[in-house]
Motif scaffolding. Structure first.
Motif, mmCIF file in Angstrom:
data_model
loop_
_atom_site.group_PDB
_atom_site.id
_atom_site.type_symbol
_atom_site.label_atom_id
_atom_site.label_comp_id
_atom_site.label_asym_id
_atom_site.label_seq_id
_atom_site.Cartn_x
_atom_site.Cartn_y
_atom_site.Cartn_z
ATOM 1 N N ALA A 12 0.809 -1.218 0.000
ATOM 2 C CA ALA A 12 0.000 0.000 0.000
ATOM 3 C C ALA A 12 0.846 1.273 0.000
ATOM 4 N N ALA A 13 2.077 1.185 -0.527
ATOM 5 C CA ALA A 13 2.894 2.387 -0.676
ATOM 6 C C ALA A 13 2.344 3.211 -1.834
ATOM 7 N N GLU A 14 2.339 4.526 -1.693
ATOM 8 C CA GLU A 14 1.776 5.424 -2.705
ATOM 9 C C GLU A 14 2.701 5.476 -3.923
ATOM 10 N N VAL A 15 2.176 5.075 -5.083
ATOM 11 C CA VAL A 15 2.940 5.070 -6.328
ATOM 12 C C VAL A 15 2.562 6.302 -7.145
ATOM 13 N N VAL A 16 3.574 6.960 -7.737
ATOM 14 C CA VAL A 16 3.350 8.172 -8.512
ATOM 15 C C VAL A 16 4.141 8.114 -9.811
ATOM 16 N N ILE A 17 3.775 8.981 -10.732
ATOM 17 C CA ILE A 17 4.573 9.230 -11.923
ATOM 18 C C ILE A 17 5.145 10.629 -11.765
ATOM 19 N N ILE A 18 6.457 10.738 -11.894
ATOM 20 C CA ILE A 18 7.098 12.055 -11.900
ATOM 21 C C ILE A 18 7.615 12.279 -13.313
ATOM 22 N N GLU A 19 7.320 13.465 -13.864
ATOM 23 C CA GLU A 19 7.712 13.753 -15.231
ATOM 24 C C GLU A 19 8.202 15.184 -15.349
ATOM 25 N N LEU A 20 8.969 15.432 -16.406
ATOM 26 C CA LEU A 20 9.425 16.779 -16.706
ATOM 27 C C LEU A 20 8.309 17.533 -17.417
ATOM 28 N N VAL A 21 8.097 18.769 -17.028
ATOM 29 C CA VAL A 21 7.059 19.594 -17.641
ATOM 30 C C VAL A 21 7.639 20.232 -18.894
ATOM 31 N N THR A 22 6.936 20.066 -20.013
ATOM 32 C CA THR A 22 7.420 20.610 -21.277
ATOM 33 C C THR A 22 6.506 21.682 -21.845
ATOM 34 N N GLU A 23 5.314 21.828 -21.294
ATOM 35 C CA GLU A 23 4.373 22.822 -21.816
ATOM 36 C C GLU A 23 4.831 24.226 -21.435
ATOM 37 N N PRO A 24 4.562 25.210 -22.278
ATOM 38 C CA PRO A 24 4.893 26.585 -21.909
ATOM 39 C C PRO A 24 3.966 27.087 -20.806
ATOM 40 N N VAL A 25 4.442 28.072 -20.088
ATOM 41 C CA VAL A 25 3.655 28.651 -18.998
ATOM 42 C C VAL A 25 2.527 29.482 -19.587
ATOM 43 N N LYS A 26 1.332 29.284 -19.051
ATOM 44 C CA LYS A 26 0.194 30.097 -19.474
ATOM 45 C C LYS A 26 0.017 31.224 -18.472
ATOM 46 N N ALA A 27 -0.069 32.430 -18.967
ATOM 47 C CA ALA A 27 -0.255 33.582 -18.090
ATOM 48 C C ALA A 27 -1.661 33.557 -17.513
ATOM 49 N N LYS A 28 -1.768 33.937 -16.268
ATOM 50 C CA LYS A 28 -3.081 33.989 -15.632
ATOM 51 C C LYS A 28 -3.867 35.161 -16.210
ATOM 52 N N VAL A 29 -5.090 34.874 -16.577
ATOM 53 C CA VAL A 29 -5.940 35.902 -17.156
ATOM 54 C C VAL A 29 -6.794 36.490 -16.035
ATOM 55 N N ALA A 30 -6.732 37.803 -15.903
ATOM 56 C CA ALA A 30 -7.538 38.460 -14.873
ATOM 57 C C ALA A 30 -8.984 38.439 -15.317
ATOM 58 N N GLU A 31 -9.830 37.947 -14.459
ATOM 59 C CA GLU A 31 -11.248 37.876 -14.779
ATOM 60 C C GLU A 31 -11.868 39.264 -14.657
ATOM 61 N N VAL A 32 -12.537 39.637 -15.696
ATOM 62 C CA VAL A 32 -13.204 40.935 -15.720
ATOM 63 C C VAL A 32 -14.676 40.711 -15.359
ATOM 64 N N THR A 33 -15.104 41.337 -14.303
ATOM 65 C CA THR A 33 -16.491 41.181 -13.897
ATOM 66 C C THR A 33 -17.266 42.420 -14.333
ATOM 67 N N LYS A 34 -18.425 42.167 -14.867
ATOM 68 C CA LYS A 34 -19.264 43.293 -15.308
ATOM 69 C C LYS A 34 -20.026 43.834 -14.104
ATOM 70 N N VAL A 35 -20.025 45.109 -14.031
ATOM 71 C CA VAL A 35 -20.756 45.768 -12.956
ATOM 72 C C VAL A 35 -22.186 46.018 -13.436
ATOM 73 N N ALA A 36 -23.134 45.537 -12.670
ATOM 74 C CA ALA A 36 -24.553 45.735 -13.050
ATOM 75 C C ALA A 36 -24.900 47.212 -12.949
ATOM 76 N N GLU A 37 -25.436 47.732 -14.014
ATOM 77 C CA GLU A 37 -25.771 49.160 -14.028
ATOM 78 C C GLU A 37 -27.214 49.397 -13.766
#
Length: 134
Positions: A109-134
């Protein structure tokens, strides 16, 4: 003072066996880009793999010598340095590995994992724009 304080995880063995096991796992991960191992072993080698890739991004002779000492194989280190020179991790400032859990092993019952190298480019966090109810 550091009386009786060890650095790092011991992994159930003596220091020389732990060092050899970590070096072997690092070499296998860098050669194959993905390995299946135990959770504690993956977490133990993650900082060392990140150091090697950081040295590869730096790219100078001193960094190459440090990486060869850490990995133990000049050919694998050369491949990693070539990947870094081609810009594989150019936009990434860390987090070069990913650990995915597979579940417990049948025998102990030892925890088995896969460790891998990350090859994808970093995705920039997109700031969520909330609409203000008028």
């Amino acid at each position: 003072m550091r009386h009786n304080k060890k650095r790092g995880m011991k992994l159930g063995t003596d220091a020389s066996h732990t060092k050899a096991m970590k070096k072997s796992l690092i070499k296998a991960l860098l050669a194959n880009d993905r390995i299946k191992t135990l959770d504690v072993r993956a977490k133990a080698i993650r900082p060392d793999v990140d150091k090697v890739i950081t040295w590869a991004k730096k790219g100078d002779l001193a960094s190459r010598r440090l990486a060869i000492a850490k990995v133990g194989d000049a050919q694998i280190v050369g491949e990693i340095f070539n990947k870094a020179a081609q810009g594989m991790w150019a936009d990434r400032n860390g987090g070069y590995t990913r650990i995915m859990k597979l579940g417990p092993r049948k025998g102990d019952a030892a925890e088995v994992v896969i460790i891998e190298l990350v090859t994808e480019p970093v995705k920039a966090k997109v700031a969520e724009v909330t609409k203000v109810a008028e």
